[in-house]
Design an enzyme around this catalytic site. Structure first.
Site, mmCIF file in Angstrom:
data_model
loop_
_atom_site.group_PDB
_atom_site.id
_atom_site.type_symbol
_atom_site.label_atom_id
_atom_site.label_comp_id
_atom_site.label_asym_id
_atom_site.label_seq_id
_atom_site.Cartn_x
_atom_site.Cartn_y
_atom_site.Cartn_z
ATOM 1 N N ASP A 67 -42.341 -21.633 -13.157
ATOM 2 C CA ASP A 67 -41.346 -20.996 -12.290
ATOM 3 C C ASP A 67 -41.817 -21.137 -10.844
ATOM 4 O O ASP A 67 -42.986 -21.421 -10.591
ATOM 5 C CB ASP A 67 -41.199 -19.514 -12.666
ATOM 6 C CG ASP A 67 -40.204 -18.794 -11.772
ATOM 7 O OD1 ASP A 67 -39.083 -19.315 -11.589
ATOM 8 O OD2 ASP A 67 -40.542 -17.726 -11.220
ATOM 9 N N SER A 68 -40.899 -20.869 -9.916
ATOM 10 C CA SER A 68 -41.258 -20.873 -8.502
ATOM 11 C C SER A 68 -42.292 -19.794 -8.183
ATOM 12 O O SER A 68 -42.953 -19.847 -7.157
ATOM 13 C CB SER A 68 -40.005 -20.628 -7.669
ATOM 14 O OG SER A 68 -39.392 -19.416 -8.077
ATOM 15 N N TYR B 285 -38.101 -20.733 -4.006
ATOM 16 C CA TYR B 285 -37.468 -22.050 -4.031
ATOM 17 C C TYR B 285 -35.985 -21.922 -3.669
ATOM 18 O O TYR B 285 -35.362 -22.870 -3.213
ATOM 19 C CB TYR B 285 -37.543 -22.672 -5.431
ATOM 20 C CG TYR B 285 -38.871 -23.231 -5.893
ATOM 21 C CD1 TYR B 285 -40.056 -23.020 -5.189
ATOM 22 C CD2 TYR B 285 -38.939 -23.990 -7.063
ATOM 23 C CE1 TYR B 285 -41.268 -23.542 -5.653
ATOM 24 C CE2 TYR B 285 -40.137 -24.516 -7.527
ATOM 25 C CZ TYR B 285 -41.300 -24.297 -6.825
ATOM 26 O OH TYR B 285 -42.486 -24.818 -7.294
ATOM 27 N N GLY B 286 -35.434 -20.760 -3.928
ATOM 28 C CA GLY B 286 -33.971 -20.565 -3.878
ATOM 29 C C GLY B 286 -33.337 -20.765 -2.521
ATOM 30 O O GLY B 286 -32.128 -20.926 -2.404
ATOM 31 N N CYS C 99 -37.265 -21.241 -14.169
ATOM 32 C CA CYS C 99 -36.646 -20.966 -12.873
ATOM 33 C C CYS C 99 -35.174 -21.390 -12.862
ATOM 34 O O CYS C 99 -34.857 -22.562 -13.144
ATOM 35 C CB CYS C 99 -37.423 -21.753 -11.822
ATOM 36 S SG CYS C 99 -36.859 -21.494 -10.142
ATOM 37 N N THR D 271 -33.330 -21.827 -10.279
ATOM 38 C CA THR D 271 -33.127 -22.795 -9.197
ATOM 39 C C THR D 271 -33.557 -24.201 -9.634
ATOM 40 O O THR D 271 -32.817 -25.171 -9.447
ATOM 41 C CB THR D 271 -33.926 -22.350 -7.947
ATOM 42 O OG1 THR D 271 -33.531 -21.013 -7.616
ATOM 43 C CG2 THR D 271 -33.687 -23.269 -6.782
ATOM 44 N N GLU E 165 -39.073 -7.480 -6.283
ATOM 45 C CA GLU E 165 -40.511 -7.625 -6.022
ATOM 46 C C GLU E 165 -41.064 -6.445 -5.225
ATOM 47 O O GLU E 165 -42.256 -6.163 -5.277
ATOM 48 C CB GLU E 165 -40.789 -8.957 -5.329
ATOM 49 C CG GLU E 165 -40.385 -10.116 -6.248
ATOM 50 C CD GLU E 165 -41.089 -11.420 -5.972
ATOM 51 O OE1 GLU E 165 -41.753 -11.543 -4.933
ATOM 52 O OE2 GLU E 165 -40.949 -12.331 -6.818
ATOM 53 N N CYS F 176 -30.795 -16.083 -12.577
ATOM 54 C CA CYS F 176 -32.057 -16.070 -11.826
ATOM 55 C C CYS F 176 -33.062 -15.205 -12.564
ATOM 56 O O CYS F 176 -32.698 -14.185 -13.174
ATOM 57 C CB CYS F 176 -31.796 -15.529 -10.419
ATOM 58 S SG CYS F 176 -33.279 -15.197 -9.468
ATOM 59 N N THR F 177 -34.315 -15.630 -12.486
ATOM 60 C CA THR F 177 -35.391 -14.971 -13.242
ATOM 61 C C THR F 177 -35.484 -13.453 -13.033
ATOM 62 O O THR F 177 -35.836 -12.727 -13.951
ATOM 63 C CB THR F 177 -36.740 -15.568 -12.804
ATOM 64 O OG1 THR F 177 -36.771 -15.639 -11.357
ATOM 65 C CG2 THR F 177 -36.936 -16.953 -13.381
ATOM 66 N N HIS F 178 -35.206 -13.008 -11.814
ATOM 67 C CA HIS F 178 -35.450 -11.593 -11.497
ATOM 68 C C HIS F 178 -34.335 -10.650 -11.953
ATOM 69 O O HIS F 178 -34.519 -9.446 -11.991
ATOM 70 C CB HIS F 178 -35.621 -11.426 -9.988
ATOM 71 C CG HIS F 178 -36.878 -12.026 -9.445
ATOM 72 N ND1 HIS F 178 -37.175 -13.361 -9.562
ATOM 73 C CD2 HIS F 178 -37.931 -11.461 -8.786
ATOM 74 C CE1 HIS F 178 -38.350 -13.602 -8.984
ATOM 75 N NE2 HIS F 178 -38.818 -12.470 -8.505
HETATM 76 N N1 DGL Z 1 -37.278 -18.093 -9.798
HETATM 77 C C1 DGL Z 1 -36.158 -18.237 -8.905
HETATM 78 C C2 DGL Z 1 -34.893 -18.483 -9.738
HETATM 79 O O1 DGL Z 1 -34.805 -18.115 -10.891
HETATM 80 C C3 DGL Z 1 -35.998 -17.035 -8.005
HETATM 81 C C4 DGL Z 1 -37.013 -16.952 -6.888
HETATM 82 C C5 DGL Z 1 -36.931 -18.121 -5.928
HETATM 83 O O2 DGL Z 1 -35.986 -18.219 -5.123
HETATM 84 O O3 DGL Z 1 -37.808 -18.976 -6.006
HETATM 85 O O4 DGL Z 1 -33.955 -19.053 -9.237
#
Ligand code: DGL
Length: 277
Positions: free
Chosen positions: A11-12, A43-44, A74, A76, A152, A186-188
């Site tokens: 993941d990012s 990364y987003g 991820c 993204t 976060e 998205c992961t979060h």
């Molecule tokens: N892990 C990214 C996603 O699921 C979220 C955090 C980022 O922007 O890197 O898109």
């Protein structure tokens, strides 16, 4: 023939731990190597070229750990850089494909919403894939850039006025469009599940991309006869590209448990063509 090597997950940053959690639930007899690019997150908000080059390095690093399979946790990377997997010498799964299938299977009114980072939503991968399977679907998309930093920073309570206000604002187009199914791309976002549910109402199905992806990975490993058959399982190795002071706090929020051992990686060294096994 079984394959007792670990599954690689990247993941990012640490968000992919929500996907790892789902993989562990569905595949408790597997071992995992997790890489989080904490030195270059997010990364987003980056350009496609940058996301693609980062994804190649992340995949290359996992290959160096002799993984049998790679999961891009991820959202993204899965939306923007899934084609990098075509060059991989091992099988690969991103989180877009199966969340789309789960959403199409769940919708009754054919109105589907997708939320994710700006890069994910600008890329439009979810919408394209939904319309391939269900051309008559109405797809509403929205990027929610404040959701990642909120999670976060520990803001996720559904009764927190800040969380609720941000969620209401981002999700307004979904409510207005009357979607009955919403992909959390998205992961979060699973950490904000209760707040999102509160805004969307109980009648809306929320698709957890980690869960739908984990089920698909299990199906593929089973079909390919690649499940772990040894009694050495449940092993987890964690690697990051920067050990930030917030690592313990954020990983606890996203994984729900403390990570004891974490290793630092110079990810820029993994530039170049893929290592073939
Ligand atoms: N892990 C990214 C996603 O699921 C979220 C955090 C980022 O922007 O890197 O898109």
């Amino acid at each position: 023939m079984a394959d007792n090597r670990p599954i690689g997950v990247f993941d990012s940053g640490l968000g992919g731990l929500t996907v790892l959690k789902e993989l562990e639930k569905v595949l408790p007899n597997e071992s995992f190597v997790y890489f989080g690019d904490t030195g270059r997150v997010p990364y987003g908000s980056r350009s496609n070229d940058t996301i693609i080059s980062y994804a190649r390095q992340d995949e290359n690093f996992l290959l160096s750990k002799d993984v049998k399979y790679i999961v891009a946790a991820c959202g993204t990377v899965s939306a923007v850089a899934a084609h990098t997997a075509n060059e991989l010498p091992v099988n690969f799964m991103g989180v877009v494909e199966n969340s789309v299938k789960a959403a199409v299977a769940a919708t009754k009114n054919k109105k589907i919403g997708v939320i994710g980072t700006s890069a994910t939503i600008n890329n439009g991968a979810h919408k394209t894939k939904i319309l391939e399977i269900m051309p008559e679907a109405q797809v509403t998309t929205a990027d929610c850039p404040l959701f990642v930093p909120l999670v976060e920073e520990g803001f996720s309570d559904k009764d927190d006025i800040v969380v609720l206000e941000v969620a209401k604002r981002y999700l307004a187009p979904m409510v207005e469009a009357g979607v009955d199914t919403l992909i959390l791309g998205c992961t979060h976002y699973p950490i904000l599940l209760d707040a999102i549910k509160k805004v969307m109402g109980n009648g809306v199905t929320l698709i957890n991309m980690g869960n739908s992806t984990a089920l698909a990975v299990k199906e593929e490993l089973t079909r390919l006869n690649m499940l772990n058959s040894s009694n050495r399982w449940g092993n987890k190795e964690f690697y990051v590209s920067d050990l930030t002071s917030s690592f313990a706090k954020i990983s606890k929020i996203l994984l729900g448990e403390n990570i004891e051992n974490v290793n630092l990686v110079d990810i820029s060294k993994y530039e170049g063509s893929f290592n073939r096994n």
